[in-house]
Design a protein around this motif. Sequence first.
Motif, short mmCIF file in Angstrom:
data_model
loop_
_atom_site.label_atom_id
_atom_site.label_comp_id
_atom_site.label_asym_id
_atom_site.label_seq_id
_atom_site.Cartn_x
_atom_site.Cartn_y
_atom_site.Cartn_z
N PRO A 111 0.82 -1.21 0.00
CA PRO A 111 0.00 0.00 0.00
C PRO A 111 0.85 1.27 0.00
O PRO A 111 1.81 1.39 0.76
CB PRO A 111 -0.80 -0.13 1.30
CG PRO A 111 -0.90 -1.59 1.54
CD PRO A 111 0.42 -2.14 1.07
N GLY A 112 0.49 2.19 -0.87
CA GLY A 112 1.20 3.46 -0.95
C GLY A 112 2.43 3.43 -1.83
O GLY A 112 3.02 4.47 -2.11
N ASP A 113 2.83 2.25 -2.27
CA ASP A 113 4.04 2.09 -3.09
C ASP A 113 3.68 2.25 -4.57
O ASP A 113 2.98 1.41 -5.14
CB ASP A 113 4.67 0.73 -2.83
CG ASP A 113 6.06 0.58 -3.42
OD1 ASP A 113 6.38 1.33 -4.37
OD2 ASP A 113 6.82 -0.28 -2.95
N LYS A 114 4.16 3.30 -5.19
CA LYS A 114 3.88 3.55 -6.60
C LYS A 114 4.96 2.98 -7.52
O LYS A 114 4.88 3.13 -8.74
CB LYS A 114 3.75 5.07 -6.85
CG LYS A 114 2.71 5.76 -5.98
CD LYS A 114 1.32 5.12 -6.13
CE LYS A 114 0.30 5.84 -5.25
NZ LYS A 114 -1.03 5.19 -5.32
N ILE A 115 5.96 2.34 -6.94
CA ILE A 115 7.05 1.75 -7.73
C ILE A 115 6.84 0.25 -7.89
O ILE A 115 6.81 -0.27 -9.00
CB ILE A 115 8.41 2.04 -7.07
CG1 ILE A 115 8.66 3.56 -7.01
CG2 ILE A 115 9.54 1.35 -7.85
CD1 ILE A 115 9.91 3.95 -6.26
N HIS A 116 6.69 -0.45 -6.77
CA HIS A 116 6.48 -1.90 -6.80
C HIS A 116 4.97 -2.16 -6.87
O HIS A 116 4.33 -2.48 -5.88
CB HIS A 116 7.09 -2.57 -5.57
CG HIS A 116 8.55 -2.26 -5.41
ND1 HIS A 116 9.01 -1.27 -4.57
CD2 HIS A 116 9.65 -2.79 -6.00
CE1 HIS A 116 10.32 -1.21 -4.63
NE2 HIS A 116 10.74 -2.13 -5.49
N THR A 117 4.44 -2.03 -8.06
CA THR A 117 3.01 -2.14 -8.27
C THR A 117 2.59 -3.58 -8.54
O THR A 117 3.43 -4.47 -8.69
CB THR A 117 2.56 -1.26 -9.44
OG1 THR A 117 3.23 -1.72 -10.63
CG2 THR A 117 2.93 0.19 -9.19
N LEU A 118 1.29 -3.79 -8.62
CA LEU A 118 0.74 -5.11 -8.93
C LEU A 118 1.32 -5.65 -10.22
O LEU A 118 1.76 -6.81 -10.29
CB LEU A 118 -0.79 -5.01 -9.03
CG LEU A 118 -1.53 -6.22 -9.62
CD1 LEU A 118 -1.41 -7.42 -8.70
CD2 LEU A 118 -2.99 -5.87 -9.86
#
Length: 449
Positions: free
Chosen positions: A162-169
């Motif tokens: 959550p909140g991580d825009k680098i390690h995305t789904l």
Amino acid sequence: MELYNKLKNKKEKISIIGLGYVGLPLALSFSKYLDVVGFDINKSKIENYKKGLDITNEADTSSLINSKILFTSNEDDLQNCKFHIIVVPTPTKCDNTPDLSPLIEATKTVARNLSKGSVIVYESTVYPGVTEDICIPIIENESKLKCGIDFKVGYSPERINPGDKIHTLENTVKIVAGIDNESLNIISKVYELIIEAGIYKAESIKIAEAAKVIENSQRDVNIAFFNEISILFNKLNIDTSAVIKAASTKWNFINLTPGLVGGHCIGIDPYYLIHKGKTLNTDLNLLNTSRLINNNMSKYIVDSTIKCLIKANKKIKNCRIAILGITFKEDCSDIRNSKVFDIIKDLKEYGIEVIVSDPLADSTYLKSNYNIDLINIEEIEDIDGIILAVPHLHFKDIPISNIYKMFKVYNQTPSYTEHEYIEKNVIIDIKSMLNKTLIDFNNFIYWSL
């Protein structure tokens, strides 16, 4: 692969059961390729999504409004789906034993609306054996269908941060497992539609379950180590962050920082393994010790705050302390299992007045459920101390001069004889967010882990 082809051609639908921090991004990603039914028992959440509102901040308004997801709380809509992904919370009870009730209820809901030829995939974090030993029997009992013949089951642990825009789904490798090769292949093909980083096929469901639960447990152990050495280094008057910076010059050093360990994963998942170990008469001493260390950090921080206030010649009772950040981690709105609540509770027991500011947390929810009023950081004034609890980017951008203006007493120039008795102010910088070289040590006592 008949089911896969029907899904891809939109002749069959996929459902996502549970639309929180993990389920919503999953539904949005799949909706680019498939017909998606997004189900959640929280009706207000469903209505907000229909309006384009997401309090988790994992999705923007345009993504929600423009998606073709059928957001629903009506379980009858699941009858039109042939591929189901269950991604509901798996918390712990008050005694730290697994609380599987959300998973069990979600399983029953899907089973009541299950048709032959369907596939059910679990993403919720569990201990090894839950999917096959607990969930499958429930499905068979509720649906009157036979696993392996009438329906298939798989497991694919969620890895969303959550909140991580680098390690995305999409750019994180996805582990998948199935009860047989047929289910494994179908599940793999479906996830390949959205996962750019690739699919890892685990040898069994239990292996996939175990892989997920040890990921967060390992991190819990590592953070516990850094928390423990920070306590030692504080006693030695050594800057922990400087030590970590120096040690990080070695290529294989694990670079973590001490701090509060909360949230719905790292602070929870080890208990699932501990519980499973107890059922097998196996004590997981390292995990138990790590949990004890990390759970005690909030008390250690409060004790250190009180010592700093005394050193600053403050009268503890009726001191005003501002806390910046109440979520469980930085740049995330999730407050679940946040250890900042423990800090607030313990400070109030000393008779300290606590004020809280957090630009990401849901103020309405905090007020109705915890009786905590959030205030804007610009409104903070006349404080004796400040605790920088969660290093949101929003806080990192604040000039230290603006922080100084929040305090009651500032700009004193004590003489040599007065120095021991002058009243100072206290800055508790849990995660070493501030630049220490800018601290005015004539007027402030600074402490960090």
